[in-house]
Design a protein around this motif. Structure first.
Motif, PDB file in Angstrom:
ATOM      1  N   PRO A 273      -9.168  12.217 -16.460  1.00 15.60           N
ATOM      2  CA  PRO A 273      -7.761  12.299 -16.044  1.00 15.60           C
ATOM      3  C   PRO A 273      -6.862  11.248 -16.701  1.00 15.60           C
ATOM      4  O   PRO A 273      -5.643  11.426 -16.747  1.00 15.60           O
ATOM      5  CB  PRO A 273      -7.826  12.073 -14.524  1.00 15.60           C
ATOM      6  N   ALA A 274      -7.464  10.173 -17.225  1.00 12.06           N
ATOM      7  CA  ALA A 274      -6.686   9.120 -17.872  1.00 12.06           C
ATOM      8  C   ALA A 274      -6.411   9.418 -19.344  1.00 12.06           C
ATOM      9  O   ALA A 274      -5.809   8.600 -20.041  1.00 12.06           O
ATOM     10  CB  ALA A 274      -7.419   7.782 -17.744  1.00 12.06           C
ATOM     11  N   ASN A 275      -6.822  10.568 -19.820  1.00 12.33           N
ATOM     12  CA  ASN A 275      -6.671  10.905 -21.234  1.00 12.33           C
ATOM     13  C   ASN A 275      -5.205  10.851 -21.651  1.00 12.33           C
ATOM     14  O   ASN A 275      -4.369  11.562 -21.091  1.00 12.33           O
ATOM     15  CB  ASN A 275      -7.222  12.315 -21.480  1.00 12.33           C
ATOM     16  N   PRO A 276      -4.859  10.038 -22.651  1.00 11.83           N
ATOM     17  CA  PRO A 276      -3.448   9.860 -23.006  1.00 11.83           C
ATOM     18  C   PRO A 276      -2.914  10.840 -24.034  1.00 11.83           C
ATOM     19  O   PRO A 276      -1.702  10.864 -24.293  1.00 11.83           O
ATOM     20  CB  PRO A 276      -3.429   8.444 -23.589  1.00 11.83           C
ATOM     21  N   VAL A 277      -3.775  11.648 -24.649  1.00 10.47           N
ATOM     22  CA  VAL A 277      -3.324  12.470 -25.779  1.00 10.47           C
ATOM     23  C   VAL A 277      -3.592  13.956 -25.589  1.00 10.47           C
ATOM     24  O   VAL A 277      -2.930  14.789 -26.202  1.00 10.47           O
ATOM     25  CB  VAL A 277      -3.966  11.969 -27.098  1.00 10.47           C
ATOM     26  N   ILE A 278      -4.515  14.321 -24.713  1.00  5.51           N
ATOM     27  CA  ILE A 278      -4.810  15.744 -24.494  1.00  5.51           C
ATOM     28  C   ILE A 278      -4.063  16.235 -23.256  1.00  5.51           C
ATOM     29  O   ILE A 278      -3.061  16.918 -23.360  1.00  5.51           O
ATOM     30  CB  ILE A 278      -6.324  15.994 -24.386  1.00  5.51           C
TER      31      ILE A 278
END
Length: 476
Positions: free
Chosen positions: A127-132
Motif C-alpha cells: 500500500p505504500a507503493n509511490p509509483v504504481i
C-alpha cells in the motif's frame, strides 16, 4: 559491415525528444534505420506528427504511454476519457475492461501509433507503493491477471500492440524507480505466486511486448536490476514463461539504472541480458548516437554477440510487421465508437459514503499530493472543472504538502485528496479540515483511507470521467 551494425544498433533504440515537432536529427536517424520513437504529451501528438515520422521510416515502432487514468499522453490537457486500472479492478468486469482497452486502442489507431506501453500488470501488493498505486488493477494476483489479459485483448483487438509492464513486477516496492533503485524483498516462491500470474496471463493473451522494470530482485538476481539481468530477462521471462515477443526497457534515464551506468553501457547490458528494444525517454542527437556507437563497439569488442543484436532487431521488426498486417482491425476499431464506455466505467467504480449533496457553488481545496514522475505534471484531477460545469462559480484553492488550509467561509467545502491511505499528512489534513468544518466533503482520487466527512467519494483514479462521475453524484 560497420554500416550494417550501426543500422542494427539504431533499430533497437526507441528515443523520445523535446518539442512539438520532430527535430531534424530524429528524422535523419529514422532514415538511417532508427527502429522507434516514444512520444510524450510535450510533443503535441496528433496524426500529422506520426505521419511525418513514418515518412522517414514506415517500419518505425511509434510508442506511447497511454494507460488511461492518471497516465495519459493524448488527453493530458483535460484528463483521460478512461478511469484507469484500479477503477476497472474495483468494478471487476473483464468485459468492461476489454471494452475500455479497445477504445484506448481505437484512439491510438486513429493516430497511427504502433505500440501502447500499457497495461501495468503490476500487483499493487504494498500500500505504500509511490509509483504504481492506482495504475494497478489492484492487490490481488488473480484479479490483476484477468484484467491484464482483458486489457491486452482490447488494445490488440483494435490492431495496436500492447505492452505488459513492469516485469517481473513493481507492485511490492516503496521506491519510485524514476528516482532510485527499488528492491523487491520477496522469495522466488512469493514472486511466482504473486507477481508473475499477470504476466503469464498477458503472454497467454498474445501480448506483443513486455517492458522490464528497473528493480533489484535479490531472489532472482542479487547483483543487477532486472533490466540488466540475463537471469530475469532470458532465464525467467524467455525460458521459463515462454515469452517470444519484443522485450523493451523502461526508460533508461531513470535514476534506478542511470545512477549505475552510462546510457550506452545500460543499453549494451540490457541487450546482452535479452532485451530487444531500449527506451530512451529523453535524449538528444549526441546522446542517441553515443548509445548507438556504444552498441557497435560492444559487438566489435565481443562484449555483445552480433547474433544477439540481430535477434533483438528482428523482434523489433517483427512487432512492426504485426502492426502493418492489421489495417483491417484498425479500420474496424475506428468505426466502432463505444463513446460512453469510459464514463460508464467511472460511474461504476465510485465508492461513496454519507449523504451530503452540493446545492450551490463550493470551494474546492486541491490537496496537492506529489504524484509519481510517470504522471505528466500537467494532468488535472478534473474535479474543479467537473463541479464548475454543474455549479458555476465554483472556486478553487490549492494546498501544497506542509501548507495551511485556506480560510473557510459560508460556501460548501470539497477537499480533493489523492492516496490518503498512503499519506499520513493527507489524513491529518482531512481531520484538521473536519474539525473546522464538519460538513466538509472529501473526494479521494487515489487509494482511499477510511471514509471521512459529510460525504466521501472515492474515484479510484484521476481522469476527466472520474471527476465527472464524482460531480454527478455530489450534485444528484
Amino acid at each position: 559491415m560497420i554500416d550494417d551494425l550501426r543500422r542494427l544498433a539504431l533499430t533497437v533504440l526507441q528515443p523520445g525528444y523535446d518539442g512539438t515537432s520532430a527535430p531534424g536529427w530524429l528524422r535523419r536517424a529514422l532514415g538511417e534505420g532508427l527502429g522507434g520513437v516514444v512520444l510524450f504529451a510535450r510533443n503535441a501528438i496528433d496524426a500529422p506528427l506520426v505521419a511525418s515520422l513514418r515518412a522517414e521510416n514506415p517500419a518505425a515502432v511509434i510508442a506511447i504511454d497511454e494507460e488511461g487514468g492518471a497516465v495519459t499522453r493524448l488527453e493530458v490537457g483535460a484528463g483521460s476519457s478512461f478511469p484507469g486500472n484500479r477503477a476497472l479492478g474495483v468494478i471487476d468486469d473483464v468485459r468492461l475492461t476489454e471494452r475500455v482497452g479497445r477504445q484506448i486502442g481505437r484512439m491510438l489507431a486513429e493516430t497511427d501509433i504502433t505500440l501502447d506501453y500499457a497495461p501495468s500488470a503490476d500487483v499493487n501488493a504494498n500500500p505504500a507503493n509511490p509509483v504504481i498505486g492506482v495504475r494497478s488493477f489492484g492487490p490481488d494476483p488473480d484479479l490483476v491477471a484477468r484484467h491484464t489479459a482483458a486489457y491486452v485483448k482490447g488494445v490488440q483487438g483494435a490492431g495496436v500492440a500492447a505492452c505488459a509492464k513492469h516485469f517481473p513486477g513493481h507492485g511490492d516496492t516503496v521506491t519510485d524507480s524514476h528516482l532510485a533503485l527499488p528492491t523487491v524483498h520477496a522469495t522466488r516462491e512469493v514472486i511466482a505466486e504473486r507477481d508473475l500470474p499477470p504476466f503469464r496471463a498477458a503472454i497467454e493473451a498474445g501480448v506483443q511486448a513486455i517492458m522490464s522494470g528497473h528493480l533489484l530482485v535479490p531472489a532472482l538476481d542479487p547483483g543487477l536490476p532486472a533490466t540488466l539481468s540475463r537471469a530475469v530477462m532470458t532465464g525467467l521471462l524467455r525460458d521459463e514463461l515462454g515469452f517470444d515477443g519484443m522485450l523493451v526497457t523502461d526508460a533508461i534515464e531513470m535514476r534506478a539504472v542511470a545512477a549505475m551506468f552510462s546510457p550506452g553501457e545500460i543499453a549494451v547490458r540490457a541487450l546482452a541480458a535479452g532485451v530487444d528494444a531500449v527506451c530512451v525517454g529523453h535524449t538528444t542527437e549526441d546522446g542517441l548516437y553515443e548509445i548507438r556507437d556504444a552498441i557497435v563497439a560492444a559487438v566489435r569488442e565481443g562484449t555483445l554477440p552480433e547474433e544477439r543484436l540481430a535477434e533483438a532487431a528482428g523482434r523489433v521488426l517483427a512487432l512492426s510487421s504485426w502492426y502493418a498486417e492489421r489495417p483491417a482491425l484498425r479500420e474496424k476499431a475506428c468505426a466502432d465508437l463505444d463513446q460512453g464506455v469510459g464514463l460508464e466505467a467511472a460511474r461504476a467504480a465510485l465508492t461513496t459514503h454519507g449523504d451530503a449533496v452540493l446545492d450551490r457553488a463550493p470551494l474546492v481545496v486541491e490537496v496537492n499530493t506529489r504524484l509519481s514522475q510517470a504522471v505528466d505534471p500537467a494532468t488535472p484531477t478534473g474535479v474543479m472543472a467537473a463541479l464548475t460545469a454543474v455549479l458555476p462559480g465554483t472556486a478553487v484553492a490549492r494546498m501544497e504538502p506542509g501548507g495551511e488550509l485556506p480560510p473557510f467561509d459560508e460556501r460548501p467545502v470539497v477537499l480533493v485528496v489523492h492516496d490518503a491511505a498512503r499519506h499520513e499528512w493527507v489524513r491529518e489534513t482531512i481531520a484538521r479540515a473536519l474539525r473546522e468544518r464538519p460538513d466538509v466533503i472529501v473526494v479521494d482520487t487515489g487509494v482511499p483511507a477510511e471514509p471521512a466527512g459529510a460525504a466521501h467519494v472515492a474515484t479510484h483514479g484521476i481522469s476527466r470521467v472520474s471527476a465527472q462521475a464524482a460531480a454527478e453524484w455530489l450534485t444528484r
